[in-house]
Design an enzyme around this catalytic site. Sequence first.
Site, PDB file in Angstrom:
ATOM      1  N   SER A  15       1.497  50.325   7.753  1.00 26.79           N
ATOM      2  CA  SER A  15       1.512  51.554   8.368  1.00 26.79           C
ATOM      3  C   SER A  15       1.733  52.654   7.370  1.00 26.79           C
ATOM      4  O   SER A  15       2.023  52.313   6.328  1.00 26.79           O
ATOM      5  CB  SER A  15       2.826  51.644   9.106  1.00 26.79           C
ATOM      6  OG  SER A  15       3.229  52.944   9.650  1.00 26.79           O
ATOM      7  N   TYR A  37      11.514  48.906   9.864  1.00 26.01           N
ATOM      8  CA  TYR A  37      10.010  49.029   9.862  1.00 26.01           C
ATOM      9  C   TYR A  37       9.465  49.551   8.731  1.00 26.01           C
ATOM     10  O   TYR A  37       8.415  48.655   8.189  1.00 26.01           O
ATOM     11  CB  TYR A  37       9.821  50.044  11.164  1.00 26.01           C
ATOM     12  CG  TYR A  37       8.320  50.127  11.400  1.00 26.01           C
ATOM     13  CD1 TYR A  37       7.597  49.075  12.063  1.00 26.01           C
ATOM     14  CD2 TYR A  37       7.322  51.193  10.873  1.00 26.01           C
ATOM     15  CE1 TYR A  37       6.412  49.226  12.529  1.00 26.01           C
ATOM     16  CE2 TYR A  37       6.079  51.268  11.427  1.00 26.01           C
ATOM     17  CZ  TYR A  37       5.571  50.079  12.268  1.00 26.01           C
ATOM     18  OH  TYR A  37       4.202  50.201  12.364  1.00 26.01           O
TER      19      TYR A  37
HETATM   20  N1  LIG Z   1      -0.002  52.182  17.433  1.00 24.59           N
HETATM   21  C1  LIG Z   1       0.134  52.973  16.189  1.00 24.59           C
HETATM   22  O1  LIG Z   1       0.168  54.299  16.202  1.00 24.59           O
HETATM   23  C2  LIG Z   1       0.489  52.424  15.042  1.00 24.59           C
HETATM   24  C3  LIG Z   1       0.497  53.176  13.980  1.00 24.59           C
HETATM   25  C4  LIG Z   1       0.747  52.345  12.499  1.00 24.59           C
HETATM   26  C5  LIG Z   1       0.850  50.883  12.493  1.00 24.59           C
HETATM   27  N2  LIG Z   1       0.575  50.410  13.579  1.00 24.59           N
HETATM   28  C6  LIG Z   1       0.668  48.892  13.519  1.00 24.59           C
HETATM   29  O2  LIG Z   1      -0.504  48.338  14.321  1.00 24.59           O
HETATM   30  C7  LIG Z   1      -0.022  46.914  14.807  1.00 24.59           C
HETATM   31  C8  LIG Z   1      -0.454  46.888  16.246  1.00 24.59           C
HETATM   32  O3  LIG Z   1       0.472  48.266  16.717  1.00 24.59           O
HETATM   33  P1  LIG Z   1       0.419  48.608  18.363  1.00 24.59           P
HETATM   34  O4  LIG Z   1       0.988  50.078  18.398  1.00 24.59           O
HETATM   35  O5  LIG Z   1      -0.894  48.138  18.937  1.00 24.59           O
HETATM   36  O6  LIG Z   1       1.599  47.613  18.804  1.00 24.59           O
HETATM   37  P2  LIG Z   1       1.987  47.321  20.323  1.00 24.59           P
HETATM   38  O7  LIG Z   1       3.492  47.231  20.392  1.00 24.59           O
HETATM   39  O8  LIG Z   1       1.415  48.076  21.348  1.00 24.59           O
HETATM   40  O9  LIG Z   1       1.590  45.844  20.438  1.00 24.59           O
HETATM   41  C9  LIG Z   1       1.960  44.855  19.737  1.00 24.59           C
HETATM   42  C10 LIG Z   1       1.635  43.206  20.199  1.00 24.59           C
HETATM   43  O10 LIG Z   1       2.195  42.341  19.363  1.00 24.59           O
HETATM   44  C11 LIG Z   1       2.957  41.322  20.451  1.00 24.59           C
HETATM   45  N3  LIG Z   1       4.213  40.970  19.642  1.00 24.59           N
HETATM   46  C12 LIG Z   1       5.340  41.377  19.435  1.00 24.59           C
HETATM   47  N4  LIG Z   1       6.196  40.521  18.610  1.00 24.59           N
HETATM   48  C13 LIG Z   1       5.404  39.533  18.503  1.00 24.59           C
HETATM   49  C14 LIG Z   1       5.756  38.147  17.962  1.00 24.59           C
HETATM   50  N5  LIG Z   1       7.162  37.979  17.500  1.00 24.59           N
HETATM   51  N6  LIG Z   1       4.824  37.389  17.997  1.00 24.59           N
HETATM   52  C15 LIG Z   1       3.591  37.304  18.430  1.00 24.59           C
HETATM   53  N7  LIG Z   1       3.262  38.508  19.052  1.00 24.59           N
HETATM   54  C16 LIG Z   1       4.200  39.602  19.114  1.00 24.59           C
HETATM   55  C17 LIG Z   1       3.240  42.168  21.620  1.00 24.59           C
HETATM   56  O11 LIG Z   1       3.455  41.127  22.787  1.00 24.59           O
HETATM   57  C18 LIG Z   1       2.037  43.073  21.473  1.00 24.59           C
HETATM   58  O12 LIG Z   1       0.987  42.322  22.577  1.00 24.59           O
HETATM   59  C19 LIG Z   1       1.458  46.992  14.232  1.00 24.59           C
HETATM   60  O13 LIG Z   1       1.306  46.082  13.344  1.00 24.59           O
HETATM   61  C20 LIG Z   1       1.909  48.307  13.971  1.00 24.59           C
HETATM   62  O14 LIG Z   1       2.973  48.332  13.365  1.00 24.59           O
HETATM   63  C21 LIG Z   1       0.293  50.851  14.761  1.00 24.59           C
END
Ligand SMILES: NC(=O)c1ccc[n+]([C@@H]2O[C@H](COP(=O)([O-])OP(=O)(O)OC[C@H]3O[C@@H](n4cnc5c(N)ncnc54)[C@H](O)[C@@H]3O)[C@@H](O)[C@H]2O)c1
Length: 258
Positions: free
Chosen positions: A146, A161
């Site tokens: 991130s 985080y």
């Molecule tokens: N959405 C954004 O704007 C954004 C920005 C920066 C970074 N990210 C990173 O991208 C990745 C995906 O983000 P997102 O927004 O799609 O997240 P999200 O919360 O929508 O989805 C996360 C998924 O991971 C699963 N999960 C959570 N804990 C878990 C565990 N202990 N074991 C297995 N699965 C687990 C959840 O069930 C879910 O399906 C993450 O690493 C997040 O930090 C996202």
Amino acid sequence: MSSRNVIDLSGKHVLVTGGASGLGADMSRLFACLGAKLLIADIDGQGARGYAESLGGGAQAVECDISDEDSVTGLTTAAREFGGIDALINNAALIDVARDLDLLSTDLSVWDRTLGVNLRGTMLVSRAILPLMIEKGAGAVVTLVSRQGIAPPLSGKRLSYGTSKAGLIMLARHMAVAYGKLGIRSNAVAPGTIQTARMLAELSPARLEQSKANVLTPYLGTPTDVSSIVAFLISDAARYITGQTLQVDGGVLTGLHE
Ligand SMILES: NC(=O)c1ccc[n+]([C@@H]2O[C@H](COP(=O)([O-])OP(=O)(O)OC[C@H]3O[C@@H](n4cnc5c(N)ncnc54)[C@H](O)[C@@H]3O)[C@@H](O)[C@H]2O)c1
């Protein structure tokens, strides 16, 4: 143009953690379209199974809590039965938006849980799956980090985080350095604000407008903006790219706010 210059994932076995929803689901869909065979691992087993079924093409699902060693052992067994892994997407993570605050205010349980899933969990999965790639003599890892793992938000929040994501940047580099000669490439992708369903539900319209104002592009990123870069990184077209952290954030960290 040689076929190596085109994003083609035909025949690649790809494991996406957290692939049942959000960016993980979008990536899985794109990889499947590009010919990959998907193994979706998620703590939400039912969601993962339903999503894998909807993708078709032999996509499989496995319920796995990446922070739990026994659960990761089960994932490794599933990955072997799947026929091994060519690309691992370390995507599963959590963020406690309400309680992950600054150093003096964050409850230790939030720190422990966030680091336990994001950093320790990703380390456990990487440690379990890398040997399968090394056996094949080739493999690509992409770890979702991130921009908050590079620069803390000015609000002073999200200590846990951000720290977990900063650690993951080092884990990604470590894998590139330690296993590069064994055919493993490892890169990190650092998204900025991406309009996933979760983000759109969490952020107020005013906050979304502010995010849009902060980026250098006329628009805020969508899941496909991230998925297409990850697809490229695990494809043979990116065979000379390793050890990098690629910011997919509309250039938000490039300019300073006066
Ligand atoms: N959405 C954004 O704007 C954004 C920005 C920066 C970074 N990210 C990173 O991208 C990745 C995906 O983000 P997102 O927004 O799609 O997240 P999200 O919360 O929508 O989805 C996360 C998924 O991971 C699963 N999960 C959570 N804990 C878990 C565990 N202990 N074991 C297995 N699965 C687990 C959840 O069930 C879910 O399906 C993450 O690493 C997040 O930090 C996202």
